[in-house]
Design a protein around this motif. Sequence first.
Motif, PDB file in Angstrom:
ATOM      1  N   LYS A 225       0.813  -1.215   0.000  1.00  0.00           N
ATOM      2  CA  LYS A 225       0.000   0.000   0.000  1.00  0.00           C
ATOM      3  C   LYS A 225       0.849   1.269   0.000  1.00  0.00           C
ATOM      4  O   LYS A 225       0.379   2.330  -0.399  1.00  0.00           O
ATOM      5  CB  LYS A 225      -0.972  -0.025   1.175  1.00  0.00           C
TER       6      LYS A 225
ATOM      7  N   THR B 228      -8.705   1.637  10.775  1.00  0.00           N
ATOM      8  CA  THR B 228      -7.811   0.575  10.347  1.00  0.00           C
ATOM      9  C   THR B 228      -7.825  -0.567  11.349  1.00  0.00           C
ATOM     10  O   THR B 228      -7.971  -0.344  12.555  1.00  0.00           O
ATOM     11  CB  THR B 228      -6.374   1.111  10.172  1.00  0.00           C
TER      12      THR B 228
ATOM     13  N   THR C  88      -3.598  -0.562   6.555  1.00  0.00           N
ATOM     14  CA  THR C  88      -3.765   0.638   5.740  1.00  0.00           C
ATOM     15  C   THR C  88      -3.438   1.901   6.529  1.00  0.00           C
ATOM     16  O   THR C  88      -2.930   2.870   5.979  1.00  0.00           O
ATOM     17  CB  THR C  88      -5.226   0.755   5.246  1.00  0.00           C
TER      18      THR C  88
ATOM     19  N   ASN D 266      -9.048   5.628   1.008  1.00  0.00           N
ATOM     20  CA  ASN D 266      -9.222   4.180   0.885  1.00  0.00           C
ATOM     21  C   ASN D 266      -9.042   3.738  -0.565  1.00  0.00           C
ATOM     22  O   ASN D 266      -8.842   4.566  -1.450  1.00  0.00           O
ATOM     23  CB  ASN D 266     -10.569   3.735   1.455  1.00  0.00           C
ATOM     24  N   SER D 267      -9.111   2.426  -0.785  1.00  0.00           N
ATOM     25  CA  SER D 267      -8.616   1.906  -2.063  1.00  0.00           C
ATOM     26  C   SER D 267      -9.513   2.248  -3.247  1.00  0.00           C
ATOM     27  O   SER D 267      -9.185   1.929  -4.375  1.00  0.00           O
ATOM     28  CB  SER D 267      -8.398   0.400  -1.976  1.00  0.00           C
TER      29      SER D 267
END
Length: 462
Positions: free
Chosen positions: A112, A140, A144, A220-221
């Motif tokens: 990440k 988290t 992350t 976030n992703s």
Amino acid sequence: MRYISTRGQAPALSFEDVVLTGMASDGGLYVPETIPQLSHDDLAAMAGFSYAEIAFQVMQPFVGGEIDDDTFREIVREAYATFNHDAVVPLKQLDANHFLLEQFHGPTLAFKDVALQLLGRILDHFLKKRGERAVIMGATSGDTGSAAIEGCRHCDNLDIFILHPHNRVSEVQRRQMTSVLANNVFNVAIEGNFDDAQAMVKASFADQGFLNGTRLVAVNSINWARIMAQIVYYVASAVALGAPHRQVSFSVPSANFGNVFAGYMAHQMGLPVKQFIIATNTNDILHRTLAANDFSKKELAATLAPSMDIVVSSNFERLLFDAYGRDGKAVADLLERFQKEPTALADAPLAKLRELFSSHSVNDTTILEVIREAHHRTGELLDPHTATGYRAAERARADQSTPVITLATAHPAKFAEAVVKAGFPGVPLPPHMEDLLEREERYTVLPADLAAVQRFVAENRR
Ligand SMILES: *Cc1c(COP(=O)(O)O)cnc(C)c1O
């Protein structure tokens, strides 16, 4: 470059707005309207380039001139100078045609970092240009949070608040967050579990009144810039193994589908990829969908590969959008059904996905077996996430003549518990982290109370 939503109802946005916005207003995710192309000659010319130069060339069309080239080059250079390896993401050979892509040489020892070192700097650049400040909030269960903190610690225009469940993350993971003493970094230990922390972050995004107009940003992703940054190592590693003159395959330990979706983007740009192998742990929604067309939620299981413990793979929606011919309405309908009940993909989109993607699911017992077996055969100590990828590469590859690259998403020292369970004495932290357990920590313990958390954020942001 314009970005459109996978559900077809939100306005198209520029790169700058997409990075600052996160999720689209119709509940969808943003994707580029058109995919920039890397020609055979473009790829051939990259042989021998530094990672930072490949990164600039791959990402520049997505930025679409919204950051001038010299500034963007400098942002990219700085982001990847934080890695402890000159190749940034080095390749290691395991056998004649199986390679490991080590993605764990960044500040927090997991993949990440590749995206978050860049995202923090891009956000800071746009905020400075606008004369604005922003607050990042995230929850988290370990992984992350530290990567986000490391990505933002040097950002003048950002304050970051990361909530973790008090006494419920490992000591190494807690210290990776709490030993960052920068004055824009705030660690909050919530007296509750991860879901409590997550719920408070969600509620804060839904109603941002407590910040009096300051922007709240999600890292976030689903943030497009994270996907963009991850495209680069697919291109760099394939070029190192002979692309565009030969094809490669990738095996990707997967959860939210951000990592492997970036690989798919590289393929769409013109990288000659034979096959993407999706590796899951027992939280196997991606494997069930691809192998059995069972697109349904299953109860969360705690595994030895905790960063892959998910119920829903949020970025899978981006792939569905393409599989359904970029029909936002069809995607919205499918996901609405999926939220309510077990469902299935239509035949044509599923067939399309199966042309490029395979999958394999690996349980905890097998993870331990693979850690032992890989060490015996290659001398490499794999972390439990990487172990799923290693096994999937061997079991699901279509042919032996195409090189397969397994993404090593974390350093084994970060998940030493599994390594010890597999029978090894433990794994030392790498030299730049040797003193982690002696470093000073700073964090604030708060009750699982939304008002208390929001007051803390509002009072401490700068
Ligand atoms: C986040 C993470 C993954 C999963 O990546 P996705 O992009 O969510 O699919 C795999 N391994 C490690 C170590 C991670 O931290």
